[in-house]
Scaffold this motif. Structure first.
Motif, short mmCIF file in Angstrom:
data_model
loop_
_atom_site.label_atom_id
_atom_site.label_comp_id
_atom_site.label_asym_id
_atom_site.label_seq_id
_atom_site.Cartn_x
_atom_site.Cartn_y
_atom_site.Cartn_z
N ARG A 115 -24.83 6.02 15.50
CA ARG A 115 -25.31 5.33 14.40
C ARG A 115 -26.65 4.39 15.06
O ARG A 115 -27.80 4.48 14.28
N VAL A 116 -26.36 3.86 16.28
CA VAL A 116 -27.50 3.08 16.87
C VAL A 116 -28.72 4.13 17.08
O VAL A 116 -29.63 3.80 16.80
N GLU A 117 -28.16 5.25 17.66
CA GLU A 117 -29.27 6.19 18.17
C GLU A 117 -30.11 6.71 16.81
O GLU A 117 -31.15 7.03 16.76
N ARG A 118 -29.38 7.04 15.55
CA ARG A 118 -30.13 7.54 14.45
C ARG A 118 -30.96 6.36 14.05
O ARG A 118 -32.29 6.67 13.24
N LEU A 119 -30.47 4.90 14.16
CA LEU A 119 -31.24 3.85 13.44
C LEU A 119 -32.54 3.68 14.26
O LEU A 119 -33.70 3.61 13.73
N LEU A 120 -32.44 3.87 15.62
CA LEU A 120 -33.47 3.71 16.50
C LEU A 120 -34.50 4.84 16.25
O LEU A 120 -35.87 4.67 16.11
N HIS A 121 -34.02 6.00 15.78
CA HIS A 121 -34.83 7.15 15.58
C HIS A 121 -35.75 6.90 14.38
O HIS A 121 -36.86 6.90 14.29
N THR A 122 -35.04 6.55 13.37
CA THR A 122 -35.43 6.24 12.22
C THR A 122 -36.67 5.09 12.05
O THR A 122 -37.59 5.31 11.44
N LEU A 123 -36.57 4.07 12.77
CA LEU A 123 -37.57 2.96 13.22
C LEU A 123 -38.48 3.26 14.16
O LEU A 123 -39.19 2.44 14.64
N ALA A 124 -38.33 4.53 14.56
CA ALA A 124 -39.58 5.01 15.68
C ALA A 124 -39.08 4.09 17.09
O ALA A 124 -40.21 3.91 17.55
N LEU A 125 -37.98 3.70 17.20
CA LEU A 125 -37.80 2.94 18.56
C LEU A 125 -37.24 3.84 19.80
O LEU A 125 -36.93 3.28 20.69
#
Ligand SMILES: Nc1ncnc2c1ncn2[C@@H]1O[C@H](COP(=O)(O)OP(=O)(O)OP(=O)(O)O)[C@@H](O)[C@H]1O
Length: 264
Positions: A115-125
């Motif tokens: 979930r954290v990986e996906r979130l960082l990806h979505t926010l270009a982080l």
């Protein structure tokens, strides 16, 4: 879960900041923009909802009076991200977002990491995932703080000027993403924001506060934003346009002095 605010008053020191604020409603799946001039009481209202300042009045999530909840439970359901993020711990971006997740979802699972990986990806982080928080720019830190807030999965997420440090690309990206997240996760998102064009574009609903912490208007952006109302509440002369195939535009043209003339 629908949030409602009735007869809310807050006094800070000896200053009455909010006086009998009433009739506010934020529905799940919707973005509500909280707008109003400097000092109107926007941050104070959000802090009161989060239980961070003392208040009189009623704040409910559906039928639950939030005053009846323990602080940790209230923070789990109704999360407030302040204007200035103070996260400076010696953690990487990935660790900081994962730690935020653990505050509301203590069980450790592979699903959380994904979930954290996906979130960082979505926010270009993702390119910054291993970087220490202390080595980020202001805008990068603001996006990490937003990731930390959303990963907690509150029922109502309140963000105080979440785009203030962001460049134009990231302003649009973050607001579109918050709107999509509100819809997908059926959470109520409340954003205090000064840019009225962005508020008109991304919010389903507006709460407009005026001087002395009074509610001047609530409703859809089209219902709330008019040149006459902006003159009254912000003392500006502005154009408000709703083009058919483009986003709405609020263009401030001139600041007005108390007599209604244009300030030099
Ligand atoms: N601790 C305090 N004691 C007394 N007055 C305070 C305190 N904190 C804030 N205020 C006052 O309360 C009023 C509302 O402040 P608040 O930060 O909620 O406004 P705001 O609408 O969020 O403003 P801005 O757009 O500038 O961020 C202001 O007049 C402010 O000076």
């Amino acid at each position: 879960m629908t949030l409602t605010v009735e007869a809310l008053s807050v006094t800070l020191g000896r200053t009455p900041v909010l006086q009998a604020v009433t009739g506010l409603r934020a529905a799940p799946g919707e973005v509500t923009a909280l707008i109003g001039p400097n000092g109107a009481g926007k941050s104070t209202l959000l802090k009161a909802i989060a239980g961070l300042v003392r208040y009189h009045g009623e704040i409910h999530l559906e039928t639950q009076d939030l005053a009846g909840l323990a602080h940790a439970e209230r923070a789990r359901r109704v999360y407030y991200l302040p204007q200035e993020s103070t996260t400076r711990a010696a953690l990487s971006v990935f660790e900081a977002v994962l730690l935020a997740r653990r505050t509301t979802h203590p069980a450790r699972g592979r699903e959380d990491l994904e979930r954290v990986e996906r979130l960082l990806h979505t926010l270009a982080l993702t390119p910054l995932a291993e970087r220490d928080l202390g080595q980020l720019s202001g805008g990068q830190r603001q996006r990490v703080a937003i990731a930390q807030a959303i990963v907690r999965e509150p029922q109502v997420l309140m963000l105080d000027e979440p785009t203030s440090a962001l460049d134009l690309h990231h302003q649009l990206q973050v607001l579109a993403w918050l709107q999509a997240t509100a819809r997908e996760q059926s959470i109520g998102v409340i954003i205090a924001i000064h840019d009225l064009s962005l508020a008109a574009r991304f919010a389903d609903h507006l709460w407009m506060l005026g001087a002395g912490g009074r509610v001047c208007a609530t409703g859809t952006p089209r219902e709330v934003l008019s040149a006459a109302r902006l003159r009254e509440v912000y003392a500006i002369h502005a154009h408000v346009e709703w083009p058919a195939n483009e986003p709405p535009r609020v263009t401030p043209l001139a600041a007005l002095n108390p007599l209604g003339g244009v300030e030099l």
